[in-house]
Design a protein around this motif. Structure first.
Motif, short mmCIF file in Angstrom:
data_model
loop_
_atom_site.label_atom_id
_atom_site.label_comp_id
_atom_site.label_asym_id
_atom_site.label_seq_id
_atom_site.Cartn_x
_atom_site.Cartn_y
_atom_site.Cartn_z
N GLN A 298 61.75 29.27 79.59
CA GLN A 298 61.55 29.92 80.88
C GLN A 298 60.16 29.59 81.43
O GLN A 298 59.27 29.18 80.70
CB GLN A 298 61.71 31.44 80.75
N LYS A 369 66.29 30.37 75.33
CA LYS A 369 67.59 31.00 75.19
C LYS A 369 68.26 30.60 73.88
O LYS A 369 68.06 29.51 73.36
CB LYS A 369 68.49 30.62 76.37
N GLY A 459 65.84 34.83 71.23
CA GLY A 459 65.81 33.72 72.17
C GLY A 459 66.14 32.41 71.50
O GLY A 459 67.03 32.32 70.64
N SER A 460 65.43 31.36 71.89
CA SER A 460 65.63 30.03 71.32
C SER A 460 65.34 30.04 69.82
O SER A 460 64.45 30.77 69.37
CB SER A 460 64.71 29.04 72.02
#
Length: 525
Positions: A298, A369, A459-460
């Motif tokens: 992001q 993500k 997240g990632s």
């Protein structure tokens, strides 16, 4: 505040360490039986260089006079006469051949930090090779299979040799290119000036400086109870009075040039012993950590990026001609103001963008993500190892304290013993009395960060080789034992590593390729 008697403190620490050690490693019973029944030797990873492009580099370790600032020139130890040393840059899948020549008066080596090379190429004196003696030569050769931002440095008496500048950057570009128009590497470091040395000598001679050798154990314990993360074994970190980017202070560095519309990559590498908080006052993305991709990162706006010792962080931004700006370091030490760099538009109007203040840190546990990853939080593992990072008093240490793993110091820390192919989980907990952080670096492997303080990452997937564990924090990380050898796992604040905070990952049934000859004073940290 009531002071706890040292005997009780040390006894408590010893009991905790013993309990931690008893439970430090959990082995799957089926795997244990399989290990006992199998006597097949495990060999080092072979480097298949046939038919590949060979990039050959000559690196000479030598002493030079190096200008840090307009006022300060030091005697530096370098690879090829500069700080950082010559940058090595290759494409994914190409062969790297490095011929090291030692023109210093002490033995040296080269470790390829973060690169999962064959164990034979890891450059660890007394573990994978003898250090290279003065006047000697040595050749490293491996395939650069993993694109990313890495660095190389000596691993012989590293706490002193890195401090003198013996390191450089190593960049592996993806086969399909970086996808950016500008690509800059910024190496962070801190130095002690001769002015500081003279001041310390004067204080030593006058008897005003802190000297723990004359303290009794109770006095040392009381000092430890109130010490800060800046106090190190025989070394006060506040002694670093010059901070640099690429071996120069702000006024000595050239600006980074950009043009409107260009995608710009900045690769931050921390070659020092202190974490630095870097403020980038524009919109940017954190695309890689320790050279490994962040999935769908992001945009962060003006946030502060913390880069710990040994870590690398890549960011990218699009030059929108909002005005020239300055990347700077936020910190309480006066030297922080030297660690900054201007970004200037080549075709701009020399107007400077507003530098908005910020106290928001980029959190790697919330980057990007979720996507497919090697491990999940609830997985079962073949090996589970609990690593409690601590300190303890020691009469054998120069300043009365050592840094420990499960209550012991290297080489007495029990290693993490694995079979090839094992899924391994390591739990890292920082319980150090001195309130210090520990950037833990695993050689030869990447690991996935599973959780922080018991909370799984959402997240990632975050894949790293160096992870900064701050006071009171607990992380779970996992890796696949896919690179046979004897590998260090240690704190990359080398003041800590050189005084005990080192263990090893050792493969069962490993076919030994190196034996210490006894002809060199090998000092792996």
């Amino acid at each position: 505040m009531r002071k706890i008697p040292l005997l009780i403190t040390v006894l408590g620490i010893s009991i905790l360490a013993a309990c931690s050690q008893q439970n430090s490693e959990t082995v799957n019973p089926e795997k244990q039986a399989e290990e006992k029944s199998s006597q097949q030797l495990v060999q080092v990873k072979s480097e298949d260089i046939e038919g590949k492009k060979v990039n050959e580099f000559n690196l000479t370790a030598k002493e030079v006079n190096w200008k840090l600032s307009s006022e300060t020139t030091i005697t530096a130890w370098t690879y090829n006469g500069t700080v950082p040393g010559e940058s090595i840059r290759v494409r994914e899948g190409e062969v790297v051949k490095v011929n090291l020549k030692n023109e210093l008066n002490e033995p040296v080596s080269i470790h390829w930090h973060g690169v999962p090379v064959s164990n034979t190429e890891d450059g660890i004196p007394g573990v994978t090779q003898d250090a290279v003696l003065p006047g000697g030569t040595y050749t490293y050769e491996f395939v650069a299979n993993d694109p990313g931002t890495y660095w190389y440095h000596t691993h012989q008496n590293g706490v002193e040799q890195l401090d003198k500048g013996l390191y450089g950057t190593f960049i592996v570009e993806p086969k399909d290119g970086t996808g950016v128009e500008r690509d800059y590497t910024l190496v962070l470091d801190e130095w002690e000036s001769e002015k500081h040395d003279e001041k310390m000598n004067m204080e030593d001679n006058s008897g005003d400086s802190m000297n723990m050798k004359g303290m009794n154990m109770g006095e040392m314990s009381n000092m430890m109870g109130s010490s800060s993360s800046n106090m190190m074994m025989g070394h006060n970190m506040s002694s670093y009075d010059i901070f640099t980017i690429n071996g120069k202070t702000y006024e000595e560095n050239e600006s980074l040039k950009v043009k409107k519309g260009e995608k710009v990559k900045l690769r931050f590498v921390n070659a020092g012993y202190m974490a630095h908080q870097i403020h980038i006052p524009i919109e940017y993305k954190v695309t890689h950590v320790d050279g490994q991709k962040v999935n769908n990162p992001q945009v962060v706006n003006g946030s502060i990026l913390e880069v710990a010792p040994g870590e690398r962080v890549d960011v990218e931004f699009v030059a929108d001609e909002g005005g020239d700006f300055t990347i700077d370091c936020h910190g309480e030490m006066e030297a922080s103001q030297d660690m900054k760099m201007d970004v200037v538009y080549e075709d701009g109007n020399s107007q400077k963008a507003t530098h908005q203040p910020s106290n928001k840190l980029v959190d790697i546990t919330t980057l990007g993500k979720k996507t497919q990853s090697p491990f999940s939080f609830g997985d079962e593992f073949d090996i589970e190892y609990k690593m409690v990072l601590g300190t303890k008093m020691s009469m054998n240490a120069e300043m009365g304290m050592v840094w420990t793993i499960n209550g012991k110091t290297y080489p007495d820390v029990p290693p993490i013993k694995v079979n090839k192919g094992d899924k391994v989980k390591v739990t890292l907990t920082n319980e150090s009395m001195d309130n210090s952080s520990h950037p833990m670096h695993l050689h030869g492997h990447f690991f996935q960060v599973l959780s922080k303080n018991g909370k799984p990452l959402e997240g990632s997937p975050i894949i790293k080789d160096t992870l900064n564990v701050k006071p009171g924090e607990t992380y779970e990380v996992a890796f696949i034992a896919d690179n046979p050898g004897n590998w260090l796992f240690h704190c990359h604040d080398l003041h800590h590593a050189s005084n005990g905070m080192v263990t090893m990952v050792k493969y069962n049934n490993f076919e030994v390729f190196y034996t210490d000859t006894g002809k060199v004073d090998n000092q792996p940290e």
